[in-house]
Design a protein around this motif. Sequence first.
Motif: not given
Lengths: 246, 225
Positions: A52, A54, A74, A77-78, A80-81, A85, A109, A157
């Motif tokens: 993801n 990181l 952005k 971020a989407q 990763r949602a 983790m 989110v 999520m």
Amino acid sequence: MTEPLVVLKDVQKHFGDLHVLKDINLEIGKGEVVVVIGPSGSGKSTLCRAINRLETIESGTITIDGKTLPEEGKALAQLRADVGMVFQSFNLFAHKTILDNVTLGPIKVRKVKKADAEKRAMELLERVGVAHQAQKFPAQLSGGQQQRVAIARSLAMDPKVMLFDEPTSALDPEMINEVLDVMVNLAKEGMTMIVVTHEMGFARKAANRVVFMADGQIVEENTPEEFFTNPQSDRAKDFLGKILTH
Amino acid sequence: MGEILRDYDVLGAFWMTIYLTFFSAIGALVIGTILAVMRVSPVSVLRAAGTAYVNVIRNTPLTLILVFCSLGVLYILEINLADPQSPTSIRDNAIRWAIVGLSVYHAAFVCEALRSGVNTVPLGQAEAARAIGLTFGQSLTQVIMPQAFRGAIAPLGSVLIALTKNTTVASIIGVAEASGLMKEIMENETASFAVFLLFALGFVILTLPTGMLFTWMSQRLAVKR
């Protein structure tokens, strides 16, 4: 194997002179549970965190559900949602209650209404067995409880895949099982999971595949039964010899 | 002593001190927060700009900044913060430019206090925030800054106390705050020592509770880890 959900292709990464990820090629199918094991410093945590982003990678590609990991922003971020983790050190938001920890992502989110997010959060907390602690702060909970909340926070999520980065390594021995039980149930329900762990019991019980890493490379991949009873490489034999003799 | 309190508006002067402190504190908090965000941002240009601001402003005497605001900006560049036609324009301009100068100066210290607060937030908090899909801005406003503020309460209290006392510098550009009045009384009257104590006491009354409040808040609001 079912259609691949997470695909890593020729992934390379260095930390300075140290080649931490060497030619990593790995496919994880939908609903598959993959356990990554190996000696410390073998790059297994880095691999998990790279999925993801990181940790950034230098070359190669990582795709999740057909989409290549985007650059920071952005779109990332989407993505990763959709990737849950769970960290070794739990990392619950220390200034928020347990309930707020679980609802933050869905509200901010996914733009879920607060009441709906709280209802779902309570269901998830119920499922991991900490619903009665919902109004407390993370520091008031035991490590095992905190880690189960962290799992609930990820589940809120509705992730496509969940990454576990040594989820039980920071726990007292008597708390390890309560976390592993939650993870085993998740695996049974068909969650796609990539688990970096030293828990051989979990690997035997829940994993479809074991990936053995050493010195930044994937040395061996096999079913848990095959891997533990009949390891092919010397490196794996050596590692298993060290950990299974106690 | 009674005469002094009767002939001079001591309370009014301290009210001006409080007025300056209040608005400068808000200004410094706003600018300082923006600076702190710049200094922890991933954009190197913003980081450099934030660092430059702090280094320049923090190392410049406050007197210089206020004189620059008054003589440089107000009288040479003729940038008015009050209607020049109004009968109180000189007074209003002085007060408002004093607030700007005090805000700009103390923002550097607020920024450093907040940055030390950011350093109390473990890296894992930011990673967890990003991992659930929060954007950089959301991670900052939802996770990092709320914890950073709590970790920075004690140093922010010190900045506020320093700010309260530093408002006395505004007297040099003609703002009628407490120390300005003290100088005036001392020039006109003879009871110098008593007057000095009176004003010193006034500042202690303002700053001591501030310090106690911030100490209490820093314990009360501390993030338990």
